[in-house]
Each structure stands twice: as C-alpha cells, then as structure tokens.
Design an enzyme around this catalytic site. Structure first.
Site, PDB file in Angstrom:
ATOM      1  N   MET A   1     -71.197  20.551 -96.344  1.00  0.00           N
ATOM      2  CA  MET A   1     -70.511  20.380 -97.150  1.00  0.00           C
ATOM      3  C   MET A   1     -71.411  18.469 -96.864  1.00  0.00           C
ATOM      4  O   MET A   1     -71.353  17.772 -97.243  1.00  0.00           O
ATOM      5  CB  MET A   1     -68.856  19.933 -97.772  1.00  0.00           C
ATOM      6  CG  MET A   1     -68.076  20.915 -97.803  1.00  0.00           C
ATOM      7  SD  MET A   1     -69.493  22.068 -99.528  1.00  0.00           S
ATOM      8  CE  MET A   1     -68.612  20.535-100.900  1.00  0.00           C
TER       9      MET A   1
ATOM     10  N   ASP B   1     -72.029  14.729 -86.396  1.00  0.00           N
ATOM     11  CA  ASP B   1     -71.479  15.507 -85.825  1.00  0.00           C
ATOM     12  C   ASP B   1     -71.335  15.456 -84.193  1.00  0.00           C
ATOM     13  O   ASP B   1     -71.030  14.560 -84.131  1.00  0.00           O
ATOM     14  CB  ASP B   1     -72.422  16.482 -86.557  1.00  0.00           C
ATOM     15  CG  ASP B   1     -71.537  18.209 -86.788  1.00  0.00           C
ATOM     16  OD1 ASP B   1     -71.459  18.668 -85.825  1.00  0.00           O
ATOM     17  OD2 ASP B   1     -71.800  18.662 -87.825  1.00  0.00           O
TER      18      ASP B   1
ATOM     19  N   VAL C   1     -64.978  17.667 -91.814  1.00  0.00           N
ATOM     20  CA  VAL C   1     -65.578  18.123 -91.049  1.00  0.00           C
ATOM     21  C   VAL C   1     -64.433  20.012 -90.921  1.00  0.00           C
ATOM     22  O   VAL C   1     -63.866  20.313 -91.940  1.00  0.00           O
ATOM     23  CB  VAL C   1     -64.524  17.818 -89.561  1.00  0.00           C
ATOM     24  CG1 VAL C   1     -64.423  16.023 -88.755  1.00  0.00           C
ATOM     25  CG2 VAL C   1     -63.499  17.659 -89.387  1.00  0.00           C
ATOM     26  N   THR C   2     -64.820  20.910 -90.145  1.00  0.00           N
ATOM     27  CA  THR C   2     -64.182  21.841 -90.131  1.00  0.00           C
ATOM     28  C   THR C   2     -62.707  22.637 -91.044  1.00  0.00           C
ATOM     29  O   THR C   2     -62.503  21.378 -90.478  1.00  0.00           O
ATOM     30  CB  THR C   2     -64.034  22.854 -88.576  1.00  0.00           C
ATOM     31  OG1 THR C   2     -65.845  22.690 -88.439  1.00  0.00           O
ATOM     32  CG2 THR C   2     -63.617  24.405 -89.450  1.00  0.00           C
ATOM     33  N   GLU C   3     -62.086  23.529 -91.814  1.00  0.00           N
ATOM     34  CA  GLU C   3     -60.988  23.086 -92.297  1.00  0.00           C
ATOM     35  C   GLU C   3     -60.178  24.468 -91.684  1.00  0.00           C
ATOM     36  O   GLU C   3     -59.907  25.165 -91.083  1.00  0.00           O
ATOM     37  CB  GLU C   3     -61.109  24.036 -93.540  1.00  0.00           C
ATOM     38  CG  GLU C   3     -60.176  24.190 -94.205  1.00  0.00           C
ATOM     39  CD  GLU C   3     -59.429  22.904 -95.511  1.00  0.00           C
ATOM     40  OE1 GLU C   3     -60.370  22.452 -95.509  1.00  0.00           O
ATOM     41  OE2 GLU C   3     -58.939  23.566 -95.845  1.00  0.00           O
TER      42      GLU C   3
ATOM     43  N   LYS D   1     -59.354  18.312 -87.686  1.00  0.00           N
ATOM     44  CA  LYS D   1     -59.090  17.315 -88.722  1.00  0.00           C
ATOM     45  C   LYS D   1     -58.450  16.264 -88.441  1.00  0.00           C
ATOM     46  O   LYS D   1     -58.528  14.954 -88.028  1.00  0.00           O
ATOM     47  CB  LYS D   1     -58.858  17.428 -89.531  1.00  0.00           C
ATOM     48  CG  LYS D   1     -59.363  18.165 -91.267  1.00  0.00           C
ATOM     49  CD  LYS D   1     -60.101  17.895 -92.277  1.00  0.00           C
ATOM     50  CE  LYS D   1     -60.761  19.212 -92.801  1.00  0.00           C
ATOM     51  NZ  LYS D   1     -61.965  18.645 -93.944  1.00  0.00           N
TER      52      LYS D   1
ATOM     53  N   HIS E   1     -62.362  16.687-103.374  1.00  0.00           N
ATOM     54  CA  HIS E   1     -62.885  17.958-103.124  1.00  0.00           C
ATOM     55  C   HIS E   1     -64.334  17.916-103.716  1.00  0.00           C
ATOM     56  O   HIS E   1     -63.922  18.590-105.363  1.00  0.00           O
ATOM     57  CB  HIS E   1     -61.688  18.714-103.450  1.00  0.00           C
ATOM     58  CG  HIS E   1     -61.479  20.861-103.435  1.00  0.00           C
ATOM     59  ND1 HIS E   1     -61.425  21.360-103.843  1.00  0.00           N
ATOM     60  CD2 HIS E   1     -62.694  21.205-102.349  1.00  0.00           C
ATOM     61  CE1 HIS E   1     -62.120  22.411-103.742  1.00  0.00           C
ATOM     62  NE2 HIS E   1     -62.668  22.251-103.009  1.00  0.00           N
TER      63      HIS E   1
ATOM     64  N   ASN F   1     -69.689  22.524-104.392  1.00  0.00           N
ATOM     65  CA  ASN F   1     -70.771  23.264-103.609  1.00  0.00           C
ATOM     66  C   ASN F   1     -71.924  23.632-104.525  1.00  0.00           C
ATOM     67  O   ASN F   1     -71.351  24.806-105.280  1.00  0.00           O
ATOM     68  CB  ASN F   1     -70.340  24.567-102.632  1.00  0.00           C
ATOM     69  CG  ASN F   1     -70.994  24.693-101.157  1.00  0.00           C
ATOM     70  OD1 ASN F   1     -72.625  24.352-101.677  1.00  0.00           O
ATOM     71  ND2 ASN F   1     -71.314  25.399-100.827  1.00  0.00           N
TER      72      ASN F   1
ATOM     73  N   ASN G   1     -58.269  25.065-105.654  1.00  0.00           N
ATOM     74  CA  ASN G   1     -57.866  26.710-104.391  1.00  0.00           C
ATOM     75  C   ASN G   1     -56.839  27.730-104.176  1.00  0.00           C
ATOM     76  O   ASN G   1     -57.205  28.255-103.884  1.00  0.00           O
ATOM     77  CB  ASN G   1     -57.996  25.648-103.373  1.00  0.00           C
ATOM     78  CG  ASN G   1     -60.411  25.837-103.304  1.00  0.00           C
ATOM     79  OD1 ASN G   1     -60.300  27.015-103.208  1.00  0.00           O
ATOM     80  ND2 ASN G   1     -60.464  24.570-102.131  1.00  0.00           N
TER      81      ASN G   1
HETATM   82  P1  NAD Z   1     -68.909  23.513 -92.250  1.00  0.00           P
HETATM   83  O1  NAD Z   1     -68.496  24.269 -90.980  1.00  0.00           O
HETATM   84  O2  NAD Z   1     -70.428  23.906 -92.957  1.00  0.00           O
HETATM   85  O3  NAD Z   1     -69.282  22.309 -91.410  1.00  0.00           O
HETATM   86  C1  NAD Z   1     -68.246  21.350 -90.108  1.00  0.00           C
HETATM   87  C2  NAD Z   1     -68.803  21.180 -89.888  1.00  0.00           C
HETATM   88  O4  NAD Z   1     -67.652  19.557 -89.369  1.00  0.00           O
HETATM   89  C3  NAD Z   1     -69.821  21.352 -88.539  1.00  0.00           C
HETATM   90  O5  NAD Z   1     -71.148  21.026 -88.285  1.00  0.00           O
HETATM   91  C4  NAD Z   1     -69.102  21.296 -86.706  1.00  0.00           C
HETATM   92  O6  NAD Z   1     -69.211  20.812 -85.604  1.00  0.00           O
HETATM   93  C5  NAD Z   1     -67.964  19.727 -87.996  1.00  0.00           C
HETATM   94  N1  NAD Z   1     -67.494  19.073 -86.728  1.00  0.00           N
HETATM   95  C6  NAD Z   1     -66.114  19.709 -86.648  1.00  0.00           C
HETATM   96  N2  NAD Z   1     -65.400  18.802 -85.475  1.00  0.00           N
HETATM   97  C7  NAD Z   1     -66.507  17.539 -85.226  1.00  0.00           C
HETATM   98  C8  NAD Z   1     -66.051  16.527 -84.963  1.00  0.00           C
HETATM   99  N3  NAD Z   1     -64.799  15.775 -83.978  1.00  0.00           N
HETATM  100  N4  NAD Z   1     -66.796  15.054 -85.314  1.00  0.00           N
HETATM  101  C9  NAD Z   1     -67.863  15.323 -86.222  1.00  0.00           C
HETATM  102  N5  NAD Z   1     -68.162  15.978 -86.478  1.00  0.00           N
HETATM  103  C10 NAD Z   1     -67.570  17.940 -86.442  1.00  0.00           C
HETATM  104  O7  NAD Z   1     -67.668  23.361 -92.948  1.00  0.00           O
HETATM  105  P2  NAD Z   1     -68.352  22.968 -94.759  1.00  0.00           P
HETATM  106  O8  NAD Z   1     -67.735  24.314 -95.182  1.00  0.00           O
HETATM  107  O9  NAD Z   1     -69.140  21.989 -94.577  1.00  0.00           O
HETATM  108  O10 NAD Z   1     -66.326  22.223 -94.750  1.00  0.00           O
HETATM  109  C11 NAD Z   1     -66.301  21.043 -94.700  1.00  0.00           C
HETATM  110  C12 NAD Z   1     -65.253  20.498 -95.136  1.00  0.00           C
HETATM  111  O11 NAD Z   1     -65.100  20.739 -96.851  1.00  0.00           O
HETATM  112  C13 NAD Z   1     -63.969  21.835 -94.797  1.00  0.00           C
HETATM  113  O12 NAD Z   1     -62.735  20.816 -94.783  1.00  0.00           O
HETATM  114  C14 NAD Z   1     -64.184  22.633 -96.346  1.00  0.00           C
HETATM  115  O13 NAD Z   1     -62.513  23.235 -97.013  1.00  0.00           O
HETATM  116  C15 NAD Z   1     -64.197  21.221 -97.193  1.00  0.00           C
HETATM  117  N6  NAD Z   1     -65.160  22.917 -98.561  1.00  0.00           N
HETATM  118  C16 NAD Z   1     -66.089  22.983 -98.198  1.00  0.00           C
HETATM  119  C17 NAD Z   1     -66.752  23.851 -99.756  1.00  0.00           C
HETATM  120  C18 NAD Z   1     -67.954  25.139 -99.092  1.00  0.00           C
HETATM  121  O14 NAD Z   1     -68.086  25.330-100.167  1.00  0.00           O
HETATM  122  N7  NAD Z   1     -67.873  25.118 -98.048  1.00  0.00           N
HETATM  123  C19 NAD Z   1     -66.614  23.329-100.501  1.00  0.00           C
HETATM  124  C20 NAD Z   1     -65.314  22.454-100.874  1.00  0.00           C
HETATM  125  C21 NAD Z   1     -64.929  21.742 -99.349  1.00  0.00           C
END
Ligand code: NAD
Length: 284
Positions: A13, A32, A90-92, A97, A140, A143, A190
């Site tokens: 994202m 990141d 960042v990671t869910e 977070k 939100h 994607n 969701n």
């Molecule tokens: P992802 O796993 O692809 O990426 C998460 C990134 O966060 C990773 O690159 C990780 O290294 C980084 N990260 C972790 N800790 C960090 C920190 N302290 N500082 C900086 N970076 C850090 O996850 P994603 O799919 O991109 O999801 C990100 C958020 O968006 C989540 O909360 C998810 O629920 C939400 N989201 C995802 C989607 C989807 O389709 N994937 C859609 C809507 C919302």
C-alpha cells in the site's frame, strides 16, 4: 496547504500511495525499516508506474524521473519534521503500529495530521497514543491505490470536524472519492469483505469447489470484477489473517474465526501475489 506528505511503510500500500501522490505533484518522504524494503519499494514503484502509464492519462504525461525525483526514500524520520500530513501504512499489527505512532509523536510538529491506513485496527485506539488525537483520522485506501477512487475515511472518537474536512479536501486533490464512516472494527468494507473471503476459503477447504470456480461464481453470477480469492491474493493472505484476528478479538464473535486453511497457507509462506503464490500462481 499540503505540499509534503510523509508515507510510513513502503509495502503493497505505502509504495502505491507514494506513487499516486507523486503523480499529482506532491513531495513524498517514504519511510520503511530497512534498506532492502526501501529498495524493493523503489522497484515496485517503477514497475507500477510503467503499468499506470498504459491506463491513466495523468501518468502518460509524466516521466519516470518526474515521479521518482519527487519521492525521498529513507529509513529514518529525519525529514518528517517538514511533512504536513502523514499516511501510515505499516503492517496490520497493533504492536508495530503503536511503535510507529510513538516515534512519530516525537518527530512531527503539533499541527501534523495523521491518516491511519488500516484494514481493521481502531482509529480511536491509535489516536489515544498521540498528543493531538483530534488530528488523527482513518484512511482506508483500496488496492491498487492509483487505480481505485474510493477511500473509506474513518472518523475516530477524537477526530475533529476540521481534520475530517482537511482529509476530504486532501483526498479530492488527488482525485479520490472519500466516504466518511464511523470507527467500528472493520468499518464497512472489511467487516463484510473479510467474512466473505474467509467463507470462500472454508468452501475450498470443505472441497465444495476449486478456487477458480469459487471466483468464477462471483464474477459471472454477481458481476464482481474480481473474485474473492483473487482479491485475497491481491491484498495478501497474511493481511487477511491479521484482519480476521482483529475482528475476532474485537467482536468476540466466532463468525470471524480464521479458516484453518488460511492459517496453513500463511504458515507455508503462500501470501498471494506478493510472494508469487496464494490461491493462484503469479509470475514476476
Ligand atoms: P505490507 O506487509 O505489504 O507492508 C507493510 C510495510 O510496513 C513493510 O514494508 C514493513 O517493512 C513496513 N514497516 C513495518 N514496521 C515499520 C516501521 N516501524 N517503520 C516503517 N515501516 C515499517 O502491508 P500492506 O499490505 O502494505 O498493508 C499496510 C496497511 O494497509 C495495513 O494496515 C493493511 O491492513 C492496510 N491495507 C492493506 C490493503 C491491501 O490490499 N494490502 C488494503 C487496504 C489497507
């Protein structure tokens, strides 16, 4: 006026949020945790921009340099003092977070707005960590971000009317369509989508149908552009699992319990499109 946006988390994202903003002339600081993650984000942005140029008129007018030069790729918060808006992706995972917001509170100014991009985590809970909880809002994104107009905007318990107005105006500036909802686990999207995907995984586990047939039913029968299992692969099986766990924990309702097949696939590293294999296979 917002000119510089801090984007934290450069995964699926975050890298697309950065790309989309750069296409609309915003300066972006994309952070990141490791050099490797930042390098992968740069690669992803390049690949996604090439695809975007084929379909989006705005992107067709831009060069790769126009976009890349507007993004500062970093592993530190050094440049966050100057950002007016932060979009966190960042990671869910609540602990991850929480760490990020504690760090942001130390480096950003008191006037900074924060948008939490999350599938299910409470905006109110994130805001309670911050010195100005009224400046925190949920965004939100869908994607792939540059291709999707809708952004589900979440008003947390503390979010001020001014923050909602500023957030809506900011989103409209890069052609998004905000829909404002109240903060409740899973919001609208969701709460319904995760349940649908999980139930489709149960159907596969119970050998009711193969993944391609489950998706075909939704595409041809209900006119969905993409089936639930392809959507699961696109979002990432790990993100789906984490979201279901948050919903399960929030509502204490067994209807959100993750299907064992989903857990097994995540354990096996079948995370969907980002790992090359989920319910379907992908070549890079
Ligand atoms: P992802 O796993 O692809 O990426 C998460 C990134 O966060 C990773 O690159 C990780 O290294 C980084 N990260 C972790 N800790 C960090 C920190 N302290 N500082 C900086 N970076 C850090 O996850 P994603 O799919 O991109 O999801 C990100 C958020 O968006 C989540 O909360 C998810 O629920 C939400 N989201 C995802 C989607 C989807 O389709 N994937 C859609 C809507 C919302």
């Amino acid at each position: 006026m917002i000119q510089t946006v801090g984007v934290v988390g450069a995964g699926v994202m975050g890298s697309d949020v950065a790309l989309d903003l750069a296409c609309y002339g915003y300066e972006v600081v994309l952070k990141d945790i490791s050099e490797d993650a930042v390098r992968r984000a740069k690669e992803k942005i390049r690949t996604d921009f090439r695809l975007l140029k084929m379909v989006k008129p705005r992107a067709k007018q831009l060069t790769m340099e126009d976009v890349i030069d507007r993004i500062t790729f970093t592993t530190s918060y050094e440049d966050f003092e100057r950002v007016q808006f932060v979009i966190e992706n960042v990671t869910e995972d609540w602990e991850q977070k929480k760490t990020v917001y504690t760090e942001l509170a130390e480096v950003c100014g008191m006037q900074t707005y924060y948008a939490v991009n999350t599938s299910c985590i409470s905006i109110t809970k994130v805001a309670a960590l911050m010195p100005r909880p009224d400046n925190v809002i949920g965004m939100h994104f869908m994607n792939p971000v540059p291709m999707k107009e809708l952004v589900e905007v979440i008003r947390g318990e503390h979010t001020s009317d001014e923050t909602v107005a500023c957030g809506e105006q900011f989103l409209k500036s890069f052609d998004k369509v905000p829909v404002v909802v109240n903060d409740f686990p899973g919001f609208v999207t969701n709460r319904v989508l995760m349940l649908t995907i999980n139930e489709c995984v149960w159907a596969v586990q119970d050998r009711v149908a193969e993944p391609q047939d489950v998706d075909k039913i939704f595409r041809l029968g209900f006119g969905h552009k993409m089936g639930p299992l392809a959507t699961c692969d696109l979002i990432g099986l790990d993100t789906i699992l984490n979201s279901l766990l948050v919903l399960y924990d929030s509502y204490k309702d067994p209807k959100f319990r993750p299907c064992p097949l989903l857990v097994k696939m995540v354990d096996a590293g079948y995370l969907g499109k980002k790992s090359g294999k989920g319910f379907f296979e992908y070549s890079f």
